[in-house]
Scaffold this motif. Structure first.
Motif, mmCIF file in Angstrom:
data_model
loop_
_atom_site.group_PDB
_atom_site.id
_atom_site.type_symbol
_atom_site.label_atom_id
_atom_site.label_comp_id
_atom_site.label_asym_id
_atom_site.label_seq_id
_atom_site.Cartn_x
_atom_site.Cartn_y
_atom_site.Cartn_z
ATOM 1 N N TRP A 188 27.754 -57.927 35.787
ATOM 2 C CA TRP A 188 28.941 -57.617 36.390
ATOM 3 C C TRP A 188 28.832 -58.432 37.924
ATOM 4 N N LEU A 189 27.615 -58.620 38.403
ATOM 5 C CA LEU A 189 27.371 -59.635 39.698
ATOM 6 C C LEU A 189 27.888 -60.947 39.433
ATOM 7 N N GLU A 190 27.538 -61.360 38.296
ATOM 8 C CA GLU A 190 27.954 -62.891 38.094
ATOM 9 C C GLU A 190 29.147 -63.044 37.810
ATOM 10 N N GLN A 191 29.886 -62.029 37.115
ATOM 11 C CA GLN A 191 31.399 -61.841 37.020
ATOM 12 C C GLN A 191 32.091 -61.822 38.431
ATOM 13 N N MET A 192 31.668 -61.215 39.247
ATOM 14 C CA MET A 192 32.136 -61.056 40.784
ATOM 15 C C MET A 192 32.077 -62.408 41.565
ATOM 16 N N VAL A 193 30.759 -62.946 41.359
ATOM 17 C CA VAL A 193 30.628 -64.304 42.022
ATOM 18 C C VAL A 193 31.571 -65.352 41.239
ATOM 19 N N VAL A 194 31.656 -65.292 40.000
ATOM 20 C CA VAL A 194 32.531 -66.279 39.404
ATOM 21 C C VAL A 194 34.116 -66.202 39.819
ATOM 22 N N THR A 195 34.593 -64.831 39.742
ATOM 23 C CA THR A 195 35.875 -64.492 40.240
ATOM 24 C C THR A 195 36.095 -64.638 41.886
ATOM 25 N N HIS A 196 35.274 -64.278 42.601
ATOM 26 C CA HIS A 196 35.440 -64.028 44.172
ATOM 27 C C HIS A 196 35.081 -65.585 44.863
ATOM 28 N N VAL A 197 33.965 -66.027 44.379
ATOM 29 C CA VAL A 197 33.192 -67.104 44.996
ATOM 30 C C VAL A 197 33.710 -68.589 44.461
ATOM 31 N N LEU A 198 33.484 -68.940 43.126
ATOM 32 C CA LEU A 198 33.952 -69.993 42.428
ATOM 33 C C LEU A 198 35.260 -70.254 42.221
ATOM 34 N N GLU A 199 35.782 -69.136 41.895
ATOM 35 C CA GLU A 199 37.256 -69.386 41.686
ATOM 36 C C GLU A 199 38.314 -69.125 42.777
ATOM 37 N N GLY A 200 37.583 -68.623 43.867
ATOM 38 C CA GLY A 200 38.185 -68.250 45.057
ATOM 39 C C GLY A 200 39.328 -67.049 45.097
ATOM 40 N N ASN A 201 39.087 -66.208 44.318
ATOM 41 C CA ASN A 201 40.443 -65.012 44.098
ATOM 42 C C ASN A 201 39.938 -63.950 44.807
ATOM 43 N N ASP A 202 40.775 -63.094 45.440
ATOM 44 C CA ASP A 202 40.414 -61.739 46.211
ATOM 45 C C ASP A 202 41.022 -60.635 45.883
#
Length: 147
Positions: free
Chosen positions: A133-147
């Motif tokens: 779940w944390l990895e997905q959060m990083v991908v979604t919110h940090v790497l892809e820049g989605n909020d």
């Protein structure tokens, strides 16, 4: 910070959430390295003895992944966790030296990390592992820049 200072901090009403480190293995009870718990109080009971009051309730699901199979079954083999053996108490007390530094035993978790744990706990079942779940959060919110 010494344990007696942690007692004072908890008594002030400040929510103190900690992650257990390797030395908690010296304590009798459920706590194991990696587990999280809230410090809800504490007191010095004798000059060299303190009682640390903790609550695991908020982190119950999270902590299960850290439970070791170090309790013995009917055949004398260490195959059960504290929970399976009936020794898990959501609210517990540990005896500590009030003058000892908490650093080898506990790390205080900041509010941002606690918010992540709460968000994970609120996910519907079945949920992914906390790490996934944390990895997905990083991908979604940090790497892809989605909020």
């Amino acid at each position: 910070m010494k344990f007696k200072e942690l007692f004072t901090l908890a008594a002030s009403g400040a929510p103190v959430v900690v992650e257990c480190k390797d030395e908690v293995g010296r304590w009798d009870g459920y706590a194991e390295a990696g587990m999280r718990m809230a410090i809800v109080g504490g007191r010095v009971t004798e000059p060299e003895v303190g009682q640390l009051l903790v609550d695991f309730t908020e982190f119950d699901s999270f902590n299960q992944t850290f439970e070791s199979r170090n309790y013995y079954d009917a055949e004398g083999k260490p195959t059960r966790t504290a929970r399976e053996a009936g020794y898990y108490k959501p609210k517990d007390a540990f005896y500590v030296d009030p003058e000892e530094d908490i650093g080898a035993f506990l790390e205080i978790i900041d509010d941002k990390r606690k918010r992540l744990i709460v968000a994970y706990a609120e996910l519907p079942e079945p949920k992914p592992s906390y790490t996934s779940w944390l990895e997905q959060m990083v991908v979604t919110h940090v790497l892809e820049g989605n909020d």
